[in-house]
Structures are given as structure tokens and as C-alpha cells.
Design a protein around this motif. Sequence first.
Motif, PDB file in Angstrom:
ATOM      1  N   GLY A 153       4.270   6.162 -21.152  1.00 18.61           N
ATOM      2  CA  GLY A 153       3.575   7.441 -21.065  1.00 18.61           C
ATOM      3  C   GLY A 153       4.357   8.488 -20.296  1.00 18.61           C
ATOM      4  O   GLY A 153       3.894   9.623 -20.139  1.00 18.61           O
ATOM      5  N   GLY A 154       5.550   8.117 -19.818  1.00 21.82           N
ATOM      6  CA  GLY A 154       6.383   9.075 -19.085  1.00 21.82           C
ATOM      7  C   GLY A 154       6.448   8.754 -17.608  1.00 21.82           C
ATOM      8  O   GLY A 154       5.469   8.255 -17.033  1.00 21.82           O
ATOM      9  N   GLU A 159       3.894   7.596 -12.711  1.00 22.45           N
ATOM     10  CA  GLU A 159       4.096   7.552 -11.264  1.00 22.45           C
ATOM     11  C   GLU A 159       2.797   7.842 -10.519  1.00 22.45           C
ATOM     12  O   GLU A 159       2.542   7.294  -9.438  1.00 22.45           O
ATOM     13  CB  GLU A 159       5.181   8.548 -10.846  1.00 22.45           C
ATOM     14  N   MET A 160       1.945   8.668 -11.104  1.00 21.82           N
ATOM     15  CA  MET A 160       0.636   8.921 -10.499  1.00 21.82           C
ATOM     16  C   MET A 160      -0.199   7.644 -10.451  1.00 21.82           C
ATOM     17  O   MET A 160      -0.911   7.389  -9.482  1.00 21.82           O
ATOM     18  CB  MET A 160      -0.094  10.015 -11.276  1.00 21.82           C
ATOM     19  N   LYS A 161      -0.092   6.826 -11.506  1.00 21.65           N
ATOM     20  CA  LYS A 161      -0.811   5.544 -11.510  1.00 21.65           C
ATOM     21  C   LYS A 161      -0.265   4.617 -10.431  1.00 21.65           C
ATOM     22  O   LYS A 161      -1.024   3.940  -9.738  1.00 21.65           O
ATOM     23  CB  LYS A 161      -0.685   4.888 -12.883  1.00 21.65           C
ATOM     24  N   ARG A 162       1.051   4.585 -10.299  1.00 22.03           N
ATOM     25  CA  ARG A 162       1.648   3.723  -9.279  1.00 22.03           C
ATOM     26  C   ARG A 162       1.306   4.215  -7.877  1.00 22.03           C
ATOM     27  O   ARG A 162       1.149   3.409  -6.949  1.00 22.03           O
ATOM     28  CB  ARG A 162       3.165   3.641  -9.484  1.00 22.03           C
ATOM     29  N   GLN A 163       1.152   5.526  -7.729  1.00 21.08           N
ATOM     30  CA  GLN A 163       0.758   6.055  -6.425  1.00 21.08           C
ATOM     31  C   GLN A 163      -0.648   5.605  -6.054  1.00 21.08           C
ATOM     32  O   GLN A 163      -0.923   5.278  -4.897  1.00 21.08           O
ATOM     33  CB  GLN A 163       0.844   7.584  -6.421  1.00 21.08           C
ATOM     34  N   ARG A 164      -1.539   5.563  -7.039  1.00 19.61           N
ATOM     35  CA  ARG A 164      -2.906   5.078  -6.787  1.00 19.61           C
ATOM     36  C   ARG A 164      -2.877   3.637  -6.300  1.00 19.61           C
ATOM     37  O   ARG A 164      -3.568   3.268  -5.337  1.00 19.61           O
ATOM     38  CB  ARG A 164      -3.744   5.164  -8.066  1.00 19.61           C
ATOM     39  N   VAL A 165      -2.063   2.823  -6.966  1.00 21.43           N
ATOM     40  CA  VAL A 165      -1.945   1.420  -6.585  1.00 21.43           C
ATOM     41  C   VAL A 165      -1.296   1.297  -5.206  1.00 21.43           C
ATOM     42  O   VAL A 165      -1.727   0.499  -4.370  1.00 21.43           O
ATOM     43  CB  VAL A 165      -1.128   0.655  -7.651  1.00 21.43           C
ATOM     44  N   SER A 166      -0.271   2.098  -4.958  1.00 19.92           N
ATOM     45  CA  SER A 166       0.414   2.073  -3.666  1.00 19.92           C
ATOM     46  C   SER A 166      -0.545   2.365  -2.520  1.00 19.92           C
ATOM     47  O   SER A 166      -0.492   1.728  -1.455  1.00 19.92           O
ATOM     48  CB  SER A 166       1.559   3.092  -3.673  1.00 19.92           C
TER      49      SER A 166
END
Length: 300
Positions: A153-154, A159-166
Motif C-alpha cells: 500500500g506504499g 508506516e502509519m500502521k507500523r507507528q500504531r503498532v510501535s
Amino acid sequence: MFYNVENLFDCKDDSLKADEEFLPEGNKHWASNRFYQKIRGVSKTILAINQWQTPSIIGLCEVENEWTLKQLVYNTGLNNLGYKYIHFESSDKRGIDVALLYKNKEFNLLHSSPIFLSDTSDNFYTRDALYVKGIIASDTIHLIVNHWPSKRGGIMASEMKRQRVSNIIATTTDSIAKAEFNPRLVVMGDFNAELTSPSIKYLLTEAGINSQLNPKDISSKLIKGSYKYQGQWSLIDHIFLSKHWLDDEQYSFKHEISNLPYLFEKDETNSGIKPHRTYAGPRYIGGISDHLPVIINISK
């Protein structure tokens, strides 16, 4: 040790998972002979990665279910080594989860539980992380096994999804630190992000963890990371430890990406070598994984 084992699916349809491509009649024509060849390759790597001493603790990702772990632990060369496994089903739509293997005689398990990372309120589904607490060599350690959202998805959107997980993982480590002074943390996994990414930078800062392994420190001229995509190496599989642990002079640490020769094949499209993966699209290649395993030796 941590290893992304690239789609370790069984050959049976699960109506609750999008596992259709990994069925005998699916577009990958996944079958029992291919499955057992794959787990023999995974077990061979576990047996060979640390020469004479197999890892006490092994984080895995991209395993479908408990049955696949049973086959790996009890129906390969690992059978006589006393490994046990920990696994919880997650909300990932494809059905791939993280897991932990540990040597029962070396690691005294105290607690294990999933860390829920999905948010059904806004249709955000991803793999859960796995939290495990135990004692090894008289030290209490806290392990978190991760498989963060991919770059599908780019880069910016994902990266926004990974930030949520982080954020959630950092909150978890903060809770551990409040309950236990200077806890020994091991945060491992396929983060789908390099050390320079915002989500990883945030995690390292907020969780008080770090890595001894950087791309510039990798000695091999042929290997520049744990994963290669379109000719470019990237280091996205990490084992992070508490900074205060890394700074403790009574411990020594040796952190490596495995370079076992059979894990590679020639990169015909680009140059050099690349991980010998199981599939390239729908085409069966017959390798073990598109990722390389990472390992850290800790001694006193």
C-alpha cells in the motif's frame, strides 16, 4: 534467534482465514511434500545456525497455526532437543502468526500472552505480538515477538500502521519497566522497517532498547541486510535488547545475520546473491524463506 519462515501454512482449508492460495488446489499448489521439505529446512537452519549449541530461544513469524509448530518441533531433527512452543491465534486475515520456541531445560517459562495490536473499531487488522516472561541462566527476561505490518500500500501509508503498532509495543515495555526495575527486554521480530524509520526510532527511544547490529557493521560484502527486494538489501529483522543490559560490562553480545550457504541462491536479475525463498509469486522455488535468520549470543 529470530526467523521469518515465509508462509508456513498447513495444506488444509480454514474457513476463517484467507489461506486459499496455500492449498493443493490453490494457485501455489501447496502440498504435504512441499510443507515437510520446508520444515526440514527450517529445522536444519536451527540446528546449524549456532554451530554446536542450538538456540535456547527462537522467535518465529508467518506460522499459520499450532499444528505447523507441532510438525516442526516433533517431526524433524529438533525432536530430541527438548523444544516447546508458544502460540496464540491472532486477527490477521491471512492467518499468519508469531510464535516462540524454547528449550524447556534452559528456559523456565513464567508467563505468556498475546499483545493485541488490531483495532476492529476502524477495521485495522494485523498480527498480534507475543509476550513471554521467563528465567534463563538465573536472569529474568521479558520477550516480545513481533511481525509488524508490511509495506503493502506504499511506504508512507504503511508506516502509519507500523507507528500504531510501535506505540502499543512501547506502552507494553513501559508497563514492564514500571513493574520491574531495569527489566531485561528482548524485542525481536520482522518489523518491516529499518533502523532509520520513524516507527523504529520511536520504539528504540520510548522502550529504552537498542541493537548492536547496523547495516554498516555487517562484514559480508554480499549480504547487507536480512531481506532483499528488487536488488536492494534491507535490515528489517531485528533483535533489540535493553540499553542498560547492553551497557552491562559483565555481559558480552555477538549479533549476526546467518550466512549459511544453502540459504542463498544467485540473484539472476540483479547482482550477487539473495535468500533462497520458497515461492516467487506463484512459482515454487523450493527454498526455505525470503528472509535470513538473525541471532544473538549472550554470555556472562
